[in-house]
Design a protein around this motif. Sequence first.
Motif, PDB file in Angstrom:
ATOM      1  N   GLU A  23      23.532  33.233  27.155  1.00  0.00           N
ATOM      2  CA  GLU A  23      22.335  33.205  26.298  1.00  0.00           C
ATOM      3  C   GLU A  23      21.065  32.821  27.070  1.00  0.00           C
ATOM      4  O   GLU A  23      19.960  33.090  26.627  1.00  0.00           O
ATOM      5  N   SER A  24      21.238  32.212  28.240  1.00  0.00           N
ATOM      6  CA  SER A  24      20.057  31.788  29.001  1.00  0.00           C
ATOM      7  C   SER A  24      19.254  32.961  29.551  1.00  0.00           C
ATOM      8  O   SER A  24      18.069  32.828  29.830  1.00  0.00           O
ATOM      9  N   HIS A  25      19.902  34.134  29.736  1.00  0.00           N
ATOM     10  CA  HIS A  25      19.244  35.203  30.495  1.00  0.00           C
ATOM     11  C   HIS A  25      19.170  36.563  29.795  1.00  0.00           C
ATOM     12  O   HIS A  25      18.845  37.559  30.428  1.00  0.00           O
ATOM     13  N   GLY A  26      19.470  36.601  28.502  1.00  0.00           N
ATOM     14  CA  GLY A  26      19.372  37.873  27.790  1.00  0.00           C
ATOM     15  C   GLY A  26      18.101  37.908  26.962  1.00  0.00           C
ATOM     16  O   GLY A  26      16.981  37.776  27.475  1.00  0.00           O
ATOM     17  N   VAL A  27      18.284  38.037  25.651  1.00  0.00           N
ATOM     18  CA  VAL A  27      17.163  38.124  24.714  1.00  0.00           C
ATOM     19  C   VAL A  27      16.221  36.911  24.868  1.00  0.00           C
ATOM     20  O   VAL A  27      14.997  37.040  24.737  1.00  0.00           O
ATOM     21  N   GLN A  28      16.799  35.770  25.206  1.00  0.00           N
ATOM     22  CA  GLN A  28      16.027  34.536  25.391  1.00  0.00           C
ATOM     23  C   GLN A  28      14.914  34.699  26.420  1.00  0.00           C
ATOM     24  O   GLN A  28      13.878  34.047  26.357  1.00  0.00           O
ATOM     25  N   ARG A  29      15.124  35.605  27.396  1.00  0.00           N
ATOM     26  CA  ARG A  29      14.152  35.778  28.481  1.00  0.00           C
ATOM     27  C   ARG A  29      13.099  36.853  28.182  1.00  0.00           C
ATOM     28  O   ARG A  29      12.231  37.123  29.009  1.00  0.00           O
ATOM     29  N   GLY A  45      16.987  28.826  33.150  1.00  0.00           N
ATOM     30  CA  GLY A  45      17.143  29.437  31.826  1.00  0.00           C
ATOM     31  C   GLY A  45      17.994  28.567  30.909  1.00  0.00           C
ATOM     32  O   GLY A  45      17.763  28.510  29.696  1.00  0.00           O
ATOM     33  N   LYS A  46      18.986  27.890  31.467  1.00  0.00           N
ATOM     34  CA  LYS A  46      19.855  27.057  30.641  1.00  0.00           C
ATOM     35  C   LYS A  46      19.085  25.836  30.118  1.00  0.00           C
ATOM     36  O   LYS A  46      19.292  25.383  28.986  1.00  0.00           O
ATOM     37  N   ILE A  47      18.169  25.354  30.947  1.00  0.00           N
ATOM     38  CA  ILE A  47      17.343  24.218  30.508  1.00  0.00           C
ATOM     39  C   ILE A  47      16.401  24.677  29.391  1.00  0.00           C
ATOM     40  O   ILE A  47      16.179  23.960  28.414  1.00  0.00           O
ATOM     41  N   GLU A  48      15.902  25.911  29.527  1.00  0.00           N
ATOM     42  CA  GLU A  48      15.045  26.459  28.455  1.00  0.00           C
ATOM     43  C   GLU A  48      15.822  26.486  27.135  1.00  0.00           C
ATOM     44  O   GLU A  48      15.295  26.131  26.080  1.00  0.00           O
ATOM     45  N   VAL A  49      17.103  26.906  27.199  1.00  0.00           N
ATOM     46  CA  VAL A  49      17.912  26.963  25.973  1.00  0.00           C
ATOM     47  C   VAL A  49      18.101  25.556  25.407  1.00  0.00           C
ATOM     48  O   VAL A  49      17.928  25.333  24.200  1.00  0.00           O
ATOM     49  N   TYR A  50      18.425  24.596  26.260  1.00  0.00           N
ATOM     50  CA  TYR A  50      18.613  23.220  25.780  1.00  0.00           C
ATOM     51  C   TYR A  50      17.339  22.690  25.134  1.00  0.00           C
ATOM     52  O   TYR A  50      17.366  21.983  24.133  1.00  0.00           O
ATOM     53  N   ARG A  51      16.192  23.044  25.709  1.00  0.00           N
ATOM     54  CA  ARG A  51      14.925  22.570  25.145  1.00  0.00           C
ATOM     55  C   ARG A  51      14.665  23.240  23.792  1.00  0.00           C
ATOM     56  O   ARG A  51      14.204  22.590  22.852  1.00  0.00           O
ATOM     57  N   LEU A  57      16.860  24.200  21.719  1.00  0.00           N
ATOM     58  CA  LEU A  57      17.784  23.640  20.729  1.00  0.00           C
ATOM     59  C   LEU A  57      17.595  22.135  20.544  1.00  0.00           C
ATOM     60  O   LEU A  57      18.262  21.514  19.721  1.00  0.00           O
ATOM     61  N   GLY A  58      16.701  21.534  21.349  1.00  0.00           N
ATOM     62  CA  GLY A  58      16.467  20.091  21.251  1.00  0.00           C
ATOM     63  C   GLY A  58      17.665  19.272  21.706  1.00  0.00           C
ATOM     64  O   GLY A  58      17.897  18.161  21.209  1.00  0.00           O
ATOM     65  N   LYS A  59      18.436  19.822  22.647  1.00  0.00           N
ATOM     66  CA  LYS A  59      19.640  19.100  23.111  1.00  0.00           C
ATOM     67  C   LYS A  59      19.364  18.341  24.397  1.00  0.00           C
ATOM     68  O   LYS A  59      18.696  18.870  25.291  1.00  0.00           O
ATOM     69  N   ASP A  60      19.886  17.133  24.507  1.00  0.00           N
ATOM     70  CA  ASP A  60      19.788  16.406  25.774  1.00  0.00           C
ATOM     71  C   ASP A  60      20.748  17.031  26.781  1.00  0.00           C
ATOM     72  O   ASP A  60      21.796  17.558  26.420  1.00  0.00           O
ATOM     73  N   MET A  61      20.371  16.923  28.058  1.00  0.00           N
ATOM     74  CA  MET A  61      21.177  17.564  29.095  1.00  0.00           C
ATOM     75  C   MET A  61      22.034  16.527  29.799  1.00  0.00           C
ATOM     76  O   MET A  61      21.694  15.348  29.811  1.00  0.00           O
ATOM     77  N   PRO A  62      23.135  16.960  30.431  1.00  0.00           N
ATOM     78  CA  PRO A  62      23.875  16.023  31.277  1.00  0.00           C
ATOM     79  C   PRO A  62      22.936  15.444  32.344  1.00  0.00           C
ATOM     80  O   PRO A  62      21.985  16.116  32.753  1.00  0.00           O
ATOM     81  N   ALA A  63      23.210  14.236  32.784  1.00  0.00           N
ATOM     82  CA  ALA A  63      22.259  13.510  33.636  1.00  0.00           C
ATOM     83  C   ALA A  63      21.992  14.168  34.980  1.00  0.00           C
ATOM     84  O   ALA A  63      20.953  13.954  35.575  1.00  0.00           O
TER      85      ALA A  63
END
Length: 362
Positions: A44-50, A184-190, A192-198
């Motif tokens: 999902e980080s690199h398809g329609v999201q981009r 792109g994965k960080i964009e998805v987490y942002r 969705l408002g999700k915190d990321m692993p440290a």
Amino acid sequence: MVKRYNSKKIEQLIYNIYKGYGFTEEESQEVAHMLIYTDLIGIESHGVQRMIMYDDFIRNGKIRVHNRPEVVKETDVSAVVDAHFGLGQLNGIYSMRLAIEKAKQHGIGIVTTRNSGHYGIAGYYANMAAEEGLIGLSSCNSRSAMLPTHATKALVGTNPIAFAMPANPNTFIFDAATTTVPQGKIEVYRKLGKDMPALWVAKDGETPVNSHNDTKDLDALRDLDSNVGLAPLGGVTEDTGSHKGFGLGVIVEVFTAILSMGNTSNEITPDDLSVGPCQSFVAIDPSIFGDKDAIIAKFSAYLQAIRDLPSVSGKPVIVAGDKEAAAYQDRSANGIEIDDKTLAEVTGIAKRLGIDYAQYVD
Ligand SMILES: NC(=O)c1ccc[n+]([C@@H]2O[C@H](COP(=O)([O-])OP(=O)(O)OC[C@H]3O[C@@H](n4cnc5c(N)ncnc54)[C@H](O)[C@@H]3O)[C@@H](O)[C@H]2O)c1
Ligand SMILES: O=C(O)C[C@H](O)C(=O)O
């Protein structure tokens, strides 16, 4: 919120959008297929999201709709392509087709492409070769994001490496960033408002940035002068192996920017319209080593032996490509996953281009 949408309808919407930008029917079909395939296999980080990123690049002239790739140096087994800042996906498809043609004639083809645009997932191009019964490799560089070992500033891209080889029951496709995660994965987490692993993002070399609320720190990822960056594969410290992801990222620069004499990651800034990422495409015919069917059968048996290992967690042991094959089946039947922010971005683009989008997103 994430909802499922019919992939065929979304593919048609993407096709209409790219036609709206001025690409031909065939080109729009190729881009729509590439982007929807990315979501179908669950990336999902690199398809329609981009699409919003490409929309920005098309509007500000970083991607030039009417420019086409050109071979500027060629041998039987190699080529350098100048993409003239055309759309990355179309340059990628063109360059991998060239590598495949060379591999079919001479056993191996390697193409390195400069002045391209962001081309999405590297695995798409590697898989093009596997679909022809060949081994495929593709990588690209990107704007700087990775913190080299012991450094406080990023100077290497997220530089993925993709390798695909025919196997049964699934094509083996390893396709991963050389950072712990791509941007792109960080964009998805942002979104969705999700915190990321440290250990994905760090500032000042080693201080973790993991909350989506650390907006300023995460925005600084886009700024080459900031002290924020992504951990290389292996983490942020040498003890955990950061130097390995860092080394792999630099190797990618060689096959992409150095051999093509294009821009290295440190030169690629989103706002500079005169620089673009570089990519590489390799196709190898296993027949130059022996009986192709026997080679693929031996590889498939090895992969199966790995899958058959007992697992400690109760989760099945899988090999690269298995997750994507399962996602493809699921999403083809039940729809691709799109978050509401991405949907709003895409429908916003469609609206601006005068496309009646409602029928595609019901
Ligand atoms: N264009 C660019 O500039 C750019 C830059 C970086 C990344 N990317 C793309 O981003 C995408 C996502 O990258 P990523 O680093 O998040 O990849 P990822 O972590 O999603 O997957 C990496 C690989 O690991 C395999 N895998 C996953 N779980 C596994 C398991 N349990 N056992 C064995 N194998 C497993 C997958 O099949 C895949 O091949 C890639 O397609 C990459 O090409 C693009
Ligand atoms: O975002 C980029 O510039 C490269 C890549 O697509 C990534 O997600 O890291």
